[in-house]
Design a protein around this motif. Structure first.
Motif, mmCIF file in Angstrom:
data_model
loop_
_atom_site.group_PDB
_atom_site.id
_atom_site.type_symbol
_atom_site.label_atom_id
_atom_site.label_comp_id
_atom_site.label_asym_id
_atom_site.label_seq_id
_atom_site.Cartn_x
_atom_site.Cartn_y
_atom_site.Cartn_z
ATOM 1 N N PHE A 164 0.844 -1.199 0.000
ATOM 2 C CA PHE A 164 0.000 0.000 0.000
ATOM 3 C C PHE A 164 0.879 1.250 0.000
ATOM 4 O O PHE A 164 0.639 2.197 -0.765
ATOM 5 C CB PHE A 164 -0.919 0.006 1.230
ATOM 6 N N ASP A 165 1.904 1.259 0.833
ATOM 7 C CA ASP A 165 2.755 2.450 0.934
ATOM 8 C C ASP A 165 3.533 2.694 -0.365
ATOM 9 O O ASP A 165 3.727 3.847 -0.775
ATOM 10 C CB ASP A 165 3.714 2.305 2.121
ATOM 11 N N ARG A 209 0.983 4.088 -2.883
ATOM 12 C CA ARG A 209 0.682 5.483 -2.533
ATOM 13 C C ARG A 209 1.844 6.407 -2.920
ATOM 14 O O ARG A 209 1.649 7.460 -3.531
ATOM 15 C CB ARG A 209 0.414 5.566 -1.034
ATOM 16 N N ASP A 232 -5.262 7.963 1.704
ATOM 17 C CA ASP A 232 -4.700 7.877 3.053
ATOM 18 C C ASP A 232 -5.739 7.396 4.057
ATOM 19 O O ASP A 232 -5.421 6.655 4.997
ATOM 20 C CB ASP A 232 -4.148 9.239 3.486
ATOM 21 N N ARG A 259 -5.924 3.622 4.474
ATOM 22 C CA ARG A 259 -4.783 2.854 4.968
ATOM 23 C C ARG A 259 -5.137 2.029 6.195
ATOM 24 O O ARG A 259 -4.615 0.922 6.394
ATOM 25 C CB ARG A 259 -3.616 3.787 5.272
#
Length: 437
Positions: free
Chosen positions: A89-90, A93, A115, A118
């Motif tokens: 995910f990070d 992103r 965000d 998350r």
């Protein structure tokens, strides 16, 4: 070893070949491309403004990628490990935060909304659930150059592309009304498009060549007609092999030579890219150069995050090959996309060109391909294209200078294009070529 300005690349060049890594604030990891594939993208090197700066490009005149010399790869770039759902995910992103070019035009609040998602991601989150979260987030961008592809094992069930709009949405509605698969209706519509050109626009005397990507002939007395369905695909590649740009141009140029030689006596030329699905920018420029009599600055581009890199200006040069310098009417629609739009952007710099039709799709940037560490791949648009007055047409498309309802606004989409082009061609017949009443 080199770090790109923009693009998020770390390029290693050795006598044995090239390697590529992707770098974000959320991590660094290797690219699966072979050295041969990387050579096609970065095979030409040119000196930059200092000894530790170098430009890499696919071929002279193509997009320049500026790199700064590195002493070594950052720590961890070659560490092979499993990435957790939260780490993926990070990276996802960070990839968009650092490279996506069009948040202001498409969705200014996108990162904030991502965000907020998350907290839904757990370390052991199921891959299908994570893919769905990513796909749901991408929908609000509705960018034709944003895609999310799963690894080969899941590619049949996990895919994301922008939702259909405009003409494609109209065809989906037609499919629902007819209770038929949307893919079948699109194929039938495409056949009707081609048949309408050959029978109604060119009155049964046209040519359909270059791997069926080019149609040409005379639409009316002294009114030439040239239709390009793509900016590539002019040669059928062997199974599993994609033709190179050089092969594509080698297939297209003789076709343009023949057509433009035949058009030598025409008073006007209709260049129809109303159904052009894109391809190579270099092909678009090669086509545009057939219509300029002198050098013309056409457009410029630059990448998001490419610090201290001036915009790259692309100039059209007259060609010694057969050309047409009379009035050109380039026909566009909301289907015209990507390199098809780059062709129109370049042509609009010429004084003999008028854009006719409806606005283009509004997706100009090259697709930046970013493999994720788990084998998925995301494509995104990271570049800005502007005309020579500085206007950026991303998301809104290039507006016509002469409106023409190319696809009928939902009314009889099967025959609307042929009728519209037939009317345009007839309107361009010079008075002395019209039959006496």
């Amino acid at each position: 070893m080199w770090r790109s300005r923009g693009y998020g690349w770390l390029l290693t060049v050795t006598p044995e070949g090239m390697r590529l890594h992707h770098e974000t604030t959320a991590g660094c990891y290797p690219d699966p491309s072979s050295s041969v594939e990387l050579q096609e993208m970065f095979g030409v090197q040119e000196p930059g403004p200092s000894a530790d700066v170098r430009d890499f490009l696919a071929a002279p005149g193509e997009t320049r990628y500026r790199f700064d010399r590195l002493a070594a790869l950052p720590a961890g770039c070659d560490t092979h490990r499993a990435w957790s759902a939260l780490e993926l995910f990070d990276v996802f992103r960070a990839t968009f935060a650092e490279h996506y070019a069009s948040f202001p035009q498409r969705d200014p609040a996108w990162l904030a909304r991502l965000d907020a998602q998350r907290s839904r991601v757990t370390q052991d989150m199921d891959g299908r659930a994570l893919f769905t979260l990513f796909a749901d987030a991408l929908r609000s961008l509705n960018d034709a150059h944003v895609e999310l592809l799963a690894d080969d094992a899941s590619s049949e069930t996990l895919t994301y592309e922008a939702r259909p709009t405009g003409t494609f949405a109209m065809l989906e509605q037609a499919a629902v009304a007819l209770a038929r698969p949307a893919r079948d209706v699109q194929r039938e519509w495409m056949r009707s498009y081609r048949d309408g050109i050959l029978q109604t626009v060119l009155r049964g005397e046209g040519r359909h060549v270059a791997n069926q990507r080019v149609l040409w002939g005379f639409a009316a007395p002294r009114v030439a007609y040239l239709n390009l369905l793509t900016m590539g695909g002019f040669v059928a590649g062997a199974e599993g092999q994609t033709p190179t740009l050089a092969q594509e141009l080698a297939a297209l140029e003789p076709v343009l030579d023949e057509a433009l030689t035949a058009f030598a006596g025409a008073d006007a030329l209709i260049l129809d890219v109303s159904n052009n699905r894109g391809g190579y920018d270099a092909v678009a420029r090669a086509i545009a150069e057939r219509f300029t009599a002198q050098p013309r600055r056409a457009y410029s581009k630059w990448a998001t995050g490419a610090k201290d890199v001036p915009p790259q200006v692309f100039t059209l040069q007259p060609t010694p090959r057969p050309s047409f310098h009379g009035p050109v009417y380039v026909v566009t629609s909301d289907v015209t996309v990507s390199a098809g739009e780059v062709l129109v952007l370049a042509l609009r710099a010429l004084p003999n060109v008028v854009q006719v039709g409806t606005a283009t799709r509004g997706a100009f940037s090259d697709m930046l391909v970013k493999p994720l560490p788990n084998g998925w791949t995301v494509h995104l648009s990271n570049e800005h294209y502007t005309d020579m007055t500085g206007q950026d047409f991303e998301a809104r498309g290039l507006p016509p200078q002469r409106p023409l309802d190319v696809f009928g606004d939902g009314k009889d989409p099967w025959h609307a294009h042929a009728r519209a082009l037939r009317a345009l061609a007839d309107s361009l017949v010079p008075p002395e070529a019209k039959p006496t009443p």
